[in-house]
Write an enzyme that holds these catalytic residues in place. Structure first.
Site, mmCIF file in Angstrom:
data_model
loop_
_atom_site.group_PDB
_atom_site.id
_atom_site.type_symbol
_atom_site.label_atom_id
_atom_site.label_comp_id
_atom_site.label_asym_id
_atom_site.label_seq_id
_atom_site.Cartn_x
_atom_site.Cartn_y
_atom_site.Cartn_z
ATOM 1 N N SER A 183 1.717 -4.366 -28.756
ATOM 2 C CA SER A 183 2.100 -5.695 -29.220
ATOM 3 C C SER A 183 1.387 -6.133 -30.498
ATOM 4 C CB SER A 183 1.849 -6.715 -28.113
ATOM 5 O OG SER A 183 0.514 -6.664 -27.680
ATOM 6 N N HIS A 211 7.675 -5.247 -24.734
ATOM 7 C CA HIS A 211 8.207 -5.349 -26.098
ATOM 8 C C HIS A 211 9.229 -4.254 -26.396
ATOM 9 C CE1 HIS A 211 5.824 -8.631 -27.777
ATOM 10 N NE2 HIS A 211 4.784 -8.157 -27.116
ATOM 11 N N LYS A 242 10.643 -12.129 -22.796
ATOM 12 C CA LYS A 242 10.709 -11.825 -24.223
ATOM 13 C C LYS A 242 12.182 -11.651 -24.625
ATOM 14 C CE LYS A 242 5.932 -10.572 -24.738
ATOM 15 N NZ LYS A 242 4.973 -9.793 -23.977
HETATM 16 C C1 PLP Z 1 3.917 -10.229 -23.058
HETATM 17 C C2 PLP Z 1 3.455 -9.059 -22.300
HETATM 18 C C3 PLP Z 1 3.225 -9.156 -20.919
HETATM 19 C C4 PLP Z 1 3.312 -10.463 -20.184
HETATM 20 O O1 PLP Z 1 4.630 -10.853 -19.966
HETATM 21 P P1 PLP Z 1 4.897 -12.358 -19.509
HETATM 22 O O2 PLP Z 1 6.251 -12.293 -18.927
HETATM 23 O O3 PLP Z 1 4.796 -13.208 -20.729
HETATM 24 O O4 PLP Z 1 3.854 -12.706 -18.506
HETATM 25 C C5 PLP Z 1 2.864 -8.013 -20.236
HETATM 26 N N1 PLP Z 1 2.717 -6.830 -20.876
HETATM 27 C C6 PLP Z 1 2.924 -6.706 -22.199
HETATM 28 C C7 PLP Z 1 2.749 -5.373 -22.851
HETATM 29 C C8 PLP Z 1 3.284 -7.816 -22.955
HETATM 30 O O5 PLP Z 1 3.469 -7.701 -24.270
#
Ligand code: PLP
Length: 403
Positions: A183, A211, A242
């Protein structure tokens, strides 16, 4: 004993001294290609809303209809009375989407990682983890008694070494864990290499595709599909927050995995399930991803255009291979100054510094979405050029670099 609040204030002062105290940014509009902040309309390069689904009429309508039919809340944890038919329908759709036997949804991607790692790993087991994995993986690992083996980011030789150690230590289950897309830098995990090494060592693989889903693979199925590794990755974790545009997390894999998480995944057991509106809009999102593949195409067109524009201006975009495009400027303070200057020029892009990223790799992180128009991207590039000039940043346009 010190007064509770003044002791908190001291710690906050420490954060301020380190330049790490950041007030929350408040949106006065929906999360879209442009947002309104403090009355100013800004081009939004800060969201994870890759496909622009969160404001899609199909998702909004599904939320309203589901609320009318099923109510506003689910009223219980999944294992007591909080499993509605609509929850199970979403899980079947997710399993189809990910090409797995089964899937289980969790309240968020964060809790999905806690549930999975805490649920499938015990004292006798081992977890082998990339050093740059997401904070929720790190926290999930903290919740297990499993033995921990870290390997430096993308270092396949080190991964082999750690797997060999785990074998010598006689661990029962060995799970290699990696983000699908990282990320901070937007690089893609070398999943085929990871899977080959895990298979050779008799270990299983878990990929967190928060992602990657919506971005990579056919119709956004994620990194496993992207690399044609169907059936060779035991656990695919994902988020519904996301690209899917709503809220939630899931783990996709075997029926045994799902049953294990239902019985041993603590966030699943002890926290209430999703409101029906959330579930219904996630189902609608999966349908839209199937029916409107042009969104994913536009996301990639925009990504290529914007990245080429930034690099053309001479910015350092690191090793990004995805829509996550860092603009690396050095010190955290430079990153914050660039972010502030961009804001004055009509662009919302957050600055990130140490300890989120290495000390000399402070950056403004940008994510374009399918919803951005060419005109918005051009305006954003103009703002980057203007901000760099105003701050006297040392840029290296391609011509100068090759000279
Ligand atoms: C954003 C993210 C999460 C968390 O996801 P949420 O649904 O916002 O709790 C977990 N793992 C990775 C790699 C992320 O980028």
């Amino acid at each position: 004993m010190t007064d509770f609040n003044s002791s908190l204030a001291e710690e906050l002062d420490q954060l301020r001294a380190e330049g790490r105290f950041r007030p929350l940014v408040v949106l006065q509009s929906a999360q879209d290609a442009e947002v309104v902040i403090e009355g100013q309309r800004l081009i939004n390069l800060s969201s994870n809303n890759y496909l622009g689904l969160n404001t899609h009429p199909r998702l909004e309508e599904a939320a309203i209809l589901a609320t009318r039919k099923w109510g506003a809340g689910s009223g219980a944890v999944r294992t007591i009375a909080g499993t509605m038919a609509i929850h199970e329908e979403l899980e079947q759709r997710l399993a189809e989407f990910k090409g797995t036997e089964a899937a289980l949804t969790l309240q968020s991607g964060y809790t999905a990682n806690l549930a999975v790692l805490g649920g499938v790993l015990g004292e006798a087991d081992a977890v082998v983890s990339d050093a740059l994995n997401h904070a929720s993986i790190i926290d999930g690992i903290r919740l297990t008694k499993a033995h921990r083996y870290l390997f430096p980011h993308r270092d396949m030789g080190a991964l082999e070494g750690r797997l060999e150690e785990a074998r010598r230590d006689g661990r029962r289950r060995v799970l290699v864990v990696t983000d699908g897309v990282f990320s901070m830098d937007g690089d893609i995990a070398p999943l085929p290499e990871i899977v080959a090494r895990a298979e050779a060592a008799g270990a299983a693989v878990m990929v967190d595709d928060a992602h990657g889903s919506g971005v990579l693979g056919r119709n956004g199925r994620g990194s496993v599909d992207h690399f044609h590794l169907e059936g060779r990755v035991a656990i695919q974790v994902g988020t519904l927050s996301k690209a899917i545009g709503v809220l939630g997390g899931y783990a996709a894999g075997s029926q045994e995995l799902r049953d294990t998480l239902i019985h041993l995944g603590r966030p699943f057991l002890f926290s209430t399930s999703h409101p029906p509106a959330v579930v219904a809009s996630c189902i609608a999102a999966l349908e839209v991803m199937q029916e409107e593949p042009e969104r994913q195409e536009r996301l990639w067109e925009n990504t290529r255009y914007f990245k080429a524009g930034l690099e053309g201006l001479g910015f350092d975009c690191g090793h990004s291979e995805t829509p996550i495009t860092p603009v690396i400027v050095g010190e955290a303070s430079s990153a914050m100054a660039l972010s502030d200057e961009l804001r004055r020029r009509g662009v919302f892009a957050q600055g990130l510094g140490f300890p989120t990223v290495p000390k000399d790799k402070g950056r403004v992180r940008t994510i374009v979405t399918a919803s951005h128009s060419r005109e918005q991207l051009d305006r954003a590039l103009e703002a980057f050029a203007g901000a760099a000039g105003a701050l006297g940043l040392d840029l290296h346009p391609a011509e100068a670099r090759s000279a």
